[in-house]
Design a protein around this motif. Structure first.
Motif, short mmCIF file in Angstrom:
data_model
loop_
_atom_site.label_atom_id
_atom_site.label_comp_id
_atom_site.label_asym_id
_atom_site.label_seq_id
_atom_site.Cartn_x
_atom_site.Cartn_y
_atom_site.Cartn_z
N ASP A 174 0.82 -1.21 0.00
CA ASP A 174 0.00 0.00 0.00
C ASP A 174 0.86 1.27 0.00
OD1 ASP A 174 -2.49 1.14 -0.17
OD2 ASP A 174 -2.78 1.29 2.00
N GLY A 175 2.05 1.19 -0.62
CA GLY A 175 2.91 2.36 -0.74
C GLY A 175 3.42 2.89 0.59
N GLU A 176 3.90 1.99 1.46
CA GLU A 176 4.29 2.41 2.81
C GLU A 176 5.62 3.16 2.86
OE1 GLU A 176 5.89 -1.21 5.21
OE2 GLU A 176 4.57 -2.02 3.67
N TYR A 177 6.48 2.99 1.85
CA TYR A 177 7.75 3.71 1.77
C TYR A 177 7.65 4.80 0.72
CZ TYR A 177 10.03 -0.18 4.26
OH TYR A 177 10.39 -1.14 5.18
N VAL A 178 8.17 5.99 1.05
CA VAL A 178 8.24 7.10 0.07
C VAL A 178 9.62 7.73 0.18
CG1 VAL A 178 7.36 9.36 -0.58
CG2 VAL A 178 5.77 7.58 0.12
N LEU A 179 10.29 7.88 -0.97
CA LEU A 179 11.61 8.52 -1.02
C LEU A 179 11.58 9.65 -2.06
CD1 LEU A 179 12.12 5.34 -0.25
CD2 LEU A 179 14.52 5.96 -0.56
N PRO A 180 11.56 10.92 -1.64
CA PRO A 180 11.62 12.03 -2.59
C PRO A 180 12.96 12.00 -3.34
CG PRO A 180 10.95 12.77 -0.40
CD PRO A 180 11.45 11.38 -0.25
N CYS A 181 12.92 12.30 -4.65
CA CYS A 181 14.12 12.24 -5.48
C CYS A 181 14.30 13.53 -6.28
CB CYS A 181 14.05 11.06 -6.45
SG CYS A 181 14.04 9.44 -5.64
N ARG A 182 15.54 13.83 -6.59
CA ARG A 182 15.90 14.97 -7.43
C ARG A 182 16.96 14.52 -8.43
NH1 ARG A 182 19.33 17.74 -2.50
NH2 ARG A 182 21.27 16.58 -2.85
N VAL A 183 17.17 15.34 -9.44
CA VAL A 183 18.25 15.05 -10.38
C VAL A 183 19.57 15.11 -9.62
CG1 VAL A 183 19.48 15.88 -12.40
CG2 VAL A 183 16.99 15.85 -12.39
N GLY A 184 20.39 14.09 -9.83
CA GLY A 184 21.61 13.94 -9.03
C GLY A 184 22.80 14.67 -9.60
N GLY A 185 23.80 14.77 -8.75
CA GLY A 185 25.05 15.39 -9.17
C GLY A 185 26.22 14.45 -9.02
N GLY A 186 25.91 13.16 -8.79
CA GLY A 186 26.97 12.18 -8.57
C GLY A 186 27.04 11.15 -9.66
N ARG A 187 27.28 9.91 -9.26
CA ARG A 187 27.52 8.85 -10.24
C ARG A 187 26.25 8.29 -10.84
NH1 ARG A 187 27.47 3.65 -7.81
NH2 ARG A 187 26.87 3.69 -5.62
N ARG A 188 25.07 8.66 -10.29
CA ARG A 188 23.81 8.19 -10.84
C ARG A 188 22.94 9.39 -11.21
NH1 ARG A 188 22.22 2.74 -7.36
NH2 ARG A 188 24.28 1.78 -7.51
N PRO A 189 21.99 9.19 -12.13
CA PRO A 189 21.20 10.34 -12.60
C PRO A 189 20.35 11.02 -11.53
CG PRO A 189 21.01 8.48 -14.11
CD PRO A 189 21.72 7.97 -12.90
N PHE A 190 19.92 10.24 -10.49
CA PHE A 190 19.00 10.80 -9.51
C PHE A 190 19.48 10.50 -8.09
CE2 PHE A 190 16.55 9.41 -13.25
CZ PHE A 190 16.11 10.65 -13.70
N ASP A 191 19.05 11.35 -7.15
CA ASP A 191 19.37 11.18 -5.74
C ASP A 191 18.08 11.04 -4.94
OD1 ASP A 191 22.09 11.48 -6.19
OD2 ASP A 191 22.09 13.62 -5.75
N ALA A 192 18.01 10.04 -4.05
CA ALA A 192 16.92 9.93 -3.08
C ALA A 192 17.36 10.65 -1.82
CB ALA A 192 16.61 8.46 -2.78
N THR A 193 16.63 11.70 -1.43
CA THR A 193 17.10 12.61 -0.39
C THR A 193 16.74 12.16 1.02
OG1 THR A 193 15.10 13.95 -0.63
CG2 THR A 193 17.04 14.57 -1.94
N THR A 194 15.64 11.42 1.19
CA THR A 194 15.26 10.95 2.51
C THR A 194 14.36 9.73 2.36
OG1 THR A 194 14.40 11.62 4.69
CG2 THR A 194 13.16 12.37 2.75
#
Length: 328
Positions: A174-194
């Motif tokens: 039921d979607g119990e985990y949520v991780l906001p993401c932004r475009v990354g600046g490292g080795r992968r295209p996106f970063d999960a911030t929390t």
């Protein structure tokens, strides 16, 4: 009354939404438009003065929407003279890397391969989701928890209360985990911030406040059981919810978490998040205290019941005579 041009609403045209989707890697213009509307509302500034990094850009009106370090939207005035701005295109800020993949088109491990789990996300997983104390191990655990069901959405679940992001990873029952993401600046295209879990408020509770959120049925925690006695006499003031089964407790496959009342005394619980007032459901009672401790507790309960049922013998009057007559 004349309205300040900076307060005019901004209309995102199809061309603007298409260019944003293409540049940012959204699945379609609808997602891109929704993201732009949210960013304009929260962070957008209408101005005719551009930051140095995008100086020299032109628009029909001379005005732009600036979403700092993200995108620039050239503006035109409404042809019919309505007090509103028309966003005609979407331009990325220099250094704002366009995504090579579209998150919403991916699932599971393939999606996670494009996302860097930042340290703060791992810390929140350790704090609220029972992750290992070792950050490296906790990162692998989080990856394994998300992988079977994770997907990307443009909007978070209502319960999450999180801030705007480029997109959100949603996983679990039921979607119990949520991780906001932004475009990354490292080795992968996106970063999960929390990392946010739907049960986080329960793990902040203790004692009576926690027990009030648990359905303690008479069949699972009987009236004369050690657990019920511990609760009723106020001995569970330190009750807490733990993610993993205590080492001394037997396995309970149906248990999601464990409500520890006292040392070696706990209640395995199920979780039904849609039952907001009492989302925890007691599944039984596990008592692994030493035999002597349990025996003494039982004797104390018997003594309390005996004291409660004892009444002084009548000695005088009609009641005393009736009592003595019964005793003959």
């Amino acid at each position: 009354m004349r309205v300040n041009r900076g307060d005019w609403p901004v209309v995102v045209t199809d061309r603007c939404a298409h260019s944003c989707a293409e540049a940012m890697g959204f699945a379609d213009p609808t997602e891109a438009r929704a993201w732009l509307h949210e960013q304009i509302r929260v962070r957008g500034t209408v101005t005719d003065r551009l930051p140095a990094s995008v100086a020299g850009r032109r628009s029909r009106s001379g005005y732009f929407v600036v979403i700092e370090d993200e995108v620039l939207l050239p503006l035109a005035e409404d042809r019919d003279g309505a007090p509103q701005w028309i966003a005609t295109y979407c331009v990325l800020f220099p250094g704002r890397r366009a995504a090579a993949v579209t998150p919403s088109s991916l699932r599971g491990r393939r999606l996670l391969d494009e996302v860097e789990l930042l340290p703060h996300a791992v810390e929140r997983f350790q704090q609220y989701c029972g992750g290992s104390a070792d950050p490296a191990l906790a990162r692998r655990e989080l990856y394994d928890v998300l992988a079977p069901t994770v997907r990307a959405t443009s909007r978070p679940p209502r319960w999450s209360g999180t801030r705007p992001a480029d997109f959100y990873l949603v996983a679990g029952d039921d979607g119990e985990y949520v991780l906001p993401c932004r475009v990354g600046g490292g080795r992968r295209p996106f970063d999960a911030t929390t990392c946010i879990h739907r049960s986080r408020d329960l793990f902040d509770l203790e004692g009576d406040r926690l027990l009030a959120r648990c359905l303690l049925g008479a069949d699972t925690v009987p009236a004369r059981s050690a657990g019920r006695a511990c609760i009723e006499r106020g001995g569970a003031s330190g009750a807490r919810l733990v993610w993993h089964r205590p080492a001394w407790a037997p396995a309970r496959p149906a248990a999601r978490w464990w409500l520890v009342l006292a040392p070696r005394l706990a209640i395995p619980v199920a979780w039904q998040p849609r039952h907001r007032s009492r989302p925890l459901i007691a599944l039984g009672l596990v008592d692994r205290r030493p035999v002597l401790v349990r025996l003494l507790e039982r004797l104390r309960r018997l003594r309390r019941r005996s004291s409660a049922s004892w009444r002084p013998r009548p000695t005088g009057g009609a009641a005393g005579r009736a009592y003595r007559a019964r005793r003959r």
